[in-house]
Design a protein around this motif. Sequence first.
Motif, PDB file in Angstrom:
ATOM      1  N   THR A  66       0.801  -1.220   0.000  1.00 28.81           N
ATOM      2  CA  THR A  66       0.000   0.000   0.000  1.00 28.81           C
ATOM      3  C   THR A  66       0.835   1.272   0.000  1.00 28.81           C
ATOM      4  N   PRO A  67       1.827   1.409   0.898  1.00 21.64           N
ATOM      5  CA  PRO A  67       2.597   2.662   0.883  1.00 21.64           C
ATOM      6  C   PRO A  67       3.376   2.848  -0.415  1.00 21.64           C
ATOM      7  N   GLN A  68       3.939   1.742  -0.947  1.00 23.50           N
ATOM      8  CA  GLN A  68       4.701   1.864  -2.187  1.00 23.50           C
ATOM      9  C   GLN A  68       3.790   2.233  -3.361  1.00 23.50           C
ATOM     10  N   TYR A  69       2.599   1.690  -3.354  1.00 22.23           N
ATOM     11  CA  TYR A  69       1.630   1.990  -4.405  1.00 22.23           C
ATOM     12  C   TYR A  69       1.310   3.488  -4.402  1.00 22.23           C
ATOM     13  N   PHE A  70       1.115   4.036  -3.200  1.00 22.07           N
ATOM     14  CA  PHE A  70       0.868   5.479  -3.086  1.00 22.07           C
ATOM     15  C   PHE A  70       2.040   6.262  -3.667  1.00 22.07           C
ATOM     16  N   LEU A  71       3.249   5.875  -3.299  1.00 16.55           N
ATOM     17  CA  LEU A  71       4.434   6.619  -3.743  1.00 16.55           C
ATOM     18  C   LEU A  71       4.644   6.494  -5.252  1.00 16.55           C
ATOM     19  N   ILE A  72       4.365   5.317  -5.807  1.00 23.36           N
ATOM     20  CA  ILE A  72       4.506   5.138  -7.252  1.00 23.36           C
ATOM     21  C   ILE A  72       3.532   6.043  -7.992  1.00 23.36           C
ATOM     22  N   ALA A  73       2.312   6.123  -7.485  1.00 20.90           N
ATOM     23  CA  ALA A  73       1.300   6.978  -8.122  1.00 20.90           C
ATOM     24  C   ALA A  73       1.743   8.444  -8.076  1.00 20.90           C
ATOM     25  N   VAL A  74       2.271   8.872  -6.926  1.00 24.94           N
ATOM     26  CA  VAL A  74       2.746  10.256  -6.813  1.00 24.94           C
ATOM     27  C   VAL A  74       3.924  10.476  -7.760  1.00 24.94           C
ATOM     28  N   LEU A  75       4.816   9.483  -7.833  1.00 27.41           N
ATOM     29  CA  LEU A  75       5.969   9.595  -8.740  1.00 27.41           C
ATOM     30  C   LEU A  75       5.506   9.752 -10.177  1.00 27.41           C
ATOM     31  N   GLY A  76       4.486   8.988 -10.557  1.00 25.41           N
ATOM     32  CA  GLY A  76       3.956   9.082 -11.912  1.00 25.41           C
ATOM     33  C   GLY A  76       3.496  10.490 -12.254  1.00 25.41           C
ATOM     34  N   LEU A  96      11.622  13.142  -4.903  1.00 27.26           N
ATOM     35  CA  LEU A  96      12.366  14.366  -4.571  1.00 27.26           C
ATOM     36  C   LEU A  96      13.251  14.796  -5.733  1.00 27.26           C
ATOM     37  N   MET A  97      13.862  13.812  -6.395  1.00 23.11           N
ATOM     38  CA  MET A  97      14.717  14.155  -7.546  1.00 23.11           C
ATOM     39  C   MET A  97      13.890  14.749  -8.670  1.00 23.11           C
ATOM     40  N   ALA A  98      12.721  14.185  -8.905  1.00 20.71           N
ATOM     41  CA  ALA A  98      11.864  14.706  -9.974  1.00 20.71           C
ATOM     42  C   ALA A  98      11.416  16.128  -9.658  1.00 20.71           C
ATOM     43  N   LEU A  99      11.167  16.392  -8.365  1.00 21.53           N
ATOM     44  CA  LEU A  99      10.728  17.736  -7.976  1.00 21.53           C
ATOM     45  C   LEU A  99      11.885  18.725  -8.012  1.00 21.53           C
ATOM     46  N   ALA A 100      13.044  18.268  -7.555  1.00 21.43           N
ATOM     47  CA  ALA A 100      14.177  19.193  -7.433  1.00 21.43           C
ATOM     48  C   ALA A 100      15.022  19.240  -8.699  1.00 21.43           C
ATOM     49  N   GLY A 101      14.899  18.211  -9.546  1.00 24.16           N
ATOM     50  CA  GLY A 101      15.765  18.088 -10.719  1.00 24.16           C
ATOM     51  C   GLY A 101      15.880  19.334 -11.578  1.00 24.16           C
ATOM     52  N   PRO A 102      14.759  19.889 -12.030  1.00 27.82           N
ATOM     53  CA  PRO A 102      14.846  21.080 -12.893  1.00 27.82           C
ATOM     54  C   PRO A 102      15.562  22.243 -12.214  1.00 27.82           C
ATOM     55  N   HIS A 103      15.371  22.372 -10.885  1.00 26.36           N
ATOM     56  CA  HIS A 103      15.993  23.490 -10.165  1.00 26.36           C
ATOM     57  C   HIS A 103      17.485  23.252 -10.004  1.00 26.36           C
ATOM     58  N   LEU A 104      17.870  21.995  -9.754  1.00 27.22           N
ATOM     59  CA  LEU A 104      19.291  21.680  -9.612  1.00 27.22           C
ATOM     60  C   LEU A 104      20.019  21.893 -10.933  1.00 27.22           C
ATOM     61  N   ILE A 156       8.870   5.567   5.192  1.00 24.93           N
ATOM     62  CA  ILE A 156      10.332   5.604   5.203  1.00 24.93           C
ATOM     63  C   ILE A 156      10.945   4.380   5.879  1.00 24.93           C
ATOM     64  N   THR A 157      10.139   3.361   6.099  1.00 24.28           N
ATOM     65  CA  THR A 157      10.686   2.180   6.769  1.00 24.28           C
ATOM     66  C   THR A 157      11.136   1.114   5.781  1.00 24.28           C
ATOM     67  N   ASP A 158      10.639   1.151   4.571  1.00 22.69           N
ATOM     68  CA  ASP A 158      10.911   0.104   3.599  1.00 22.69           C
ATOM     69  C   ASP A 158      11.910   0.603   2.554  1.00 22.69           C
ATOM     70  N   PRO A 159      12.909  -0.213   2.146  1.00 25.09           N
ATOM     71  CA  PRO A 159      13.897   0.257   1.150  1.00 25.09           C
ATOM     72  C   PRO A 159      13.245   0.733  -0.143  1.00 25.09           C
ATOM     73  N   LEU A 160      12.246  -0.022  -0.619  1.00 27.03           N
ATOM     74  CA  LEU A 160      11.576   0.374  -1.866  1.00 27.03           C
ATOM     75  C   LEU A 160      10.900   1.735  -1.693  1.00 27.03           C
ATOM     76  N   SER A 161      10.282   1.955  -0.540  1.00 25.08           N
ATOM     77  CA  SER A 161       9.637   3.245  -0.276  1.00 25.08           C
ATOM     78  C   SER A 161      10.652   4.365  -0.282  1.00 25.08           C
ATOM     79  N   ILE A 162      11.804   4.112   0.316  1.00 25.66           N
ATOM     80  CA  ILE A 162      12.844   5.141   0.371  1.00 25.66           C
ATOM     81  C   ILE A 162      13.336   5.469  -1.035  1.00 25.66           C
ATOM     82  N   ILE A 163      13.518   4.434  -1.862  1.00 29.85           N
ATOM     83  CA  ILE A 163      13.957   4.660  -3.252  1.00 29.85           C
ATOM     84  C   ILE A 163      12.920   5.505  -3.989  1.00 29.85           C
ATOM     85  N   LEU A 164      11.661   5.175  -3.792  1.00 32.39           N
ATOM     86  CA  LEU A 164      10.606   5.922  -4.478  1.00 32.39           C
ATOM     87  C   LEU A 164      10.549   7.364  -3.983  1.00 32.39           C
ATOM     88  N   LEU A 165      10.732   7.534  -2.678  1.00 33.14           N
ATOM     89  CA  LEU A 165      10.742   8.895  -2.130  1.00 33.14           C
ATOM     90  C   LEU A 165      11.876   9.716  -2.731  1.00 33.14           C
TER      91      LEU A 165
END
Lengths: 178, 495
Positions: free
Chosen positions: B140-150, B475-483, B462-471
């Motif tokens: 469930t948490p990873q699914y949420f993060l994947i959707a946000v990443l999309g 963050l990279m997608a959000l910050a990427g253009p600015h960096l 933030i407890t699961d490795p996959l969740s951390i990778i997705l997070l």
Amino acid sequence: MAHSKKPDTPHSPSRTVYRLEAAMLVVVVLFAASLLLLSLEYSYPDDAFPQVLSAIVIVTGLLLLFRDYVPINILQGESGASLPGEHSSEDIDGPSEDAPGPVTIKAEEVYTLLLIGAYAVSGILVGLFWATPMFAFVFLWWRGWPLKQRIIVAVASLIIPYFFMRYLYLDLMSGVLF
Amino acid sequence: MAVVEAIATVFSPPIMLALLVGLILGIVLGSIPGIGGVIGMAILLPLTTELDGMLAIVLLTAIYLGSLYGGAVSAILLNIPGTSAAVASTFDGNPLAKEGKAMYALSISAISSSIGGFLSAVVLVLLIPFLVPVVKAVGTPQYFLIAVLGLVVLPFVSRGSQIKSLFAAALGLLITTIGISPVTSTVRFTFGVTELYNGIDYVAILLGLFAITEMINLVGLERDNIAQGNPGFDRDSVVSAAGFVLKNPGTVIKSSLIGLGIGSIPGAGASISNLVAYGEAVRSSDDSDSFGKGNEVGLIAAESSNNATAAGSLVPVLSFAIPGGAASAIILGAMILHGIVPGPQLFITDVTLVQSIFIAIGVGSLLILVIGLAGVTKLAKVTTLDKDLIIPFVVIFAICGSYTLNLNYVDILTVFAAGTIGYLFRKYTYPVVSLLLGTILGGIIETNFFRSMSLGGLGIFITDPLSIILLIGILMALAGPHLERLSSRIPGRSG
């Protein structure tokens, strides 16, 4: 199919410049604000999502609306690139050579949009089966097609609602009024 | 075995017929600039309700696949890409046509498209056993993060305005709050209108955003129809094109893998992959100056990558119900309409269906070779269709089709409203796909967020490795253009 078209003279009203972006942003921001207010009557968790999203829409909408007064360039990164599936005939055709600077919204585009709106509303009122040939006829009349061809196409357009009625068992012959 | 069963399913007469019909439709629609396969898929989607689920998905996928090749026809003959996936095909395809080698260029296009699509399908069928454990690891948490990443990756991938994308995506998400809450079943924002209890149907939004918007843009095009020379069938050209493609296996394979990889990224698609593959072909060539002047390798790269994207784009759809673009969003709609629930469970409960879809893409890609070469002399005539005939019929299809969704007038009004928004969004370069993805992912994001919160609060993200990778990805997608902007300001670094 050969047909005559209305001539598009340099001074004809076929091209009109509007600035609708601000109007669009205002409407959307007001929509979000109204949902934000309405969400106050719900309790957690039903109110959380609408409130957060409304706030994002309002903040980003206002930033875009007043971007000229914001000290930083909030549109950085915009290259005009299309997203997948988002090609438009306009993108493929290239920028219009006689519309430098502000976005040009052509009158024929607005008329088409209004005609589609009229078709949708009339379809709801009297039934799509009756509204369809009227839409096709009026559209081709505006585009300058001869009468005989307009009638042929209008009649041919009935195939589509007939198909939906016959094979998908939809009732398209009646609307809200009758 | 599931693969054998899948092959048997694909080679059944109804599926083969759906493939054939879909490919022909897609090639025809894709070859008409301003139309494209997405519109055909959008208006046919409501009609597929009477079909079997697998049949509907194959039909729509075949239209998509066909349109990816069809776009090359006008790209080569007229220097106008029929779809955005064929932009790179104009660079070298049209110069070849101008040299009198139109049939040769079209043959290269058909053969490359065929191989690209087939290769990607084979790779995916082989990869499915390795994909299953990855998909199963998504909770469930990873699914949420994947959707946000999309959602957040879209402006990063397309180099668009982040704030406009955020605005559009948030609006799309907000629209999904109308109707019954997926968390508590509370009715929200319906104003007593019972037709709104099920919310705003995203298929109606899709019809408006693509079919209606495109027709409004089409009416503003300067030309009435698009007519050019009609290439005659020339067997020698086909044979020599085949020989050239087969002498460049490296380009074909590399470009196909680029298309497959980019297609698998939520938010990316064929309009990006064809340009990336072309760029890579130029970069790796010893004769880069010849590109843009009729170098066949450029055409091979563009065409093999864009067809490979079709299979790749279905990976996030089937795995996580997250579409990569408009075409895969329509296929997602077809799945939902037919009660097929995409997502991690699909790979567990019905992996045969997944394999059938990829095998169908492989078979369809081979059929493109036959249909594309046989029909290419007729396709040039299709581009002469008067837009004044196309526009009313597409609009009628879209409006009548929307009524089939829920048999209520709300969907008809939704199509018109979405068409208006789509038109304005296009004019002012707001990303329409962000809006569409928002309307698709809203329910997924809200449901999985609150489920995750009830399971473990915010800490669960933030407890699961996959969740951390997705997070980190978010963050990279959000910050990427600015960096990127900041790094370009560093002295000595070029932009």
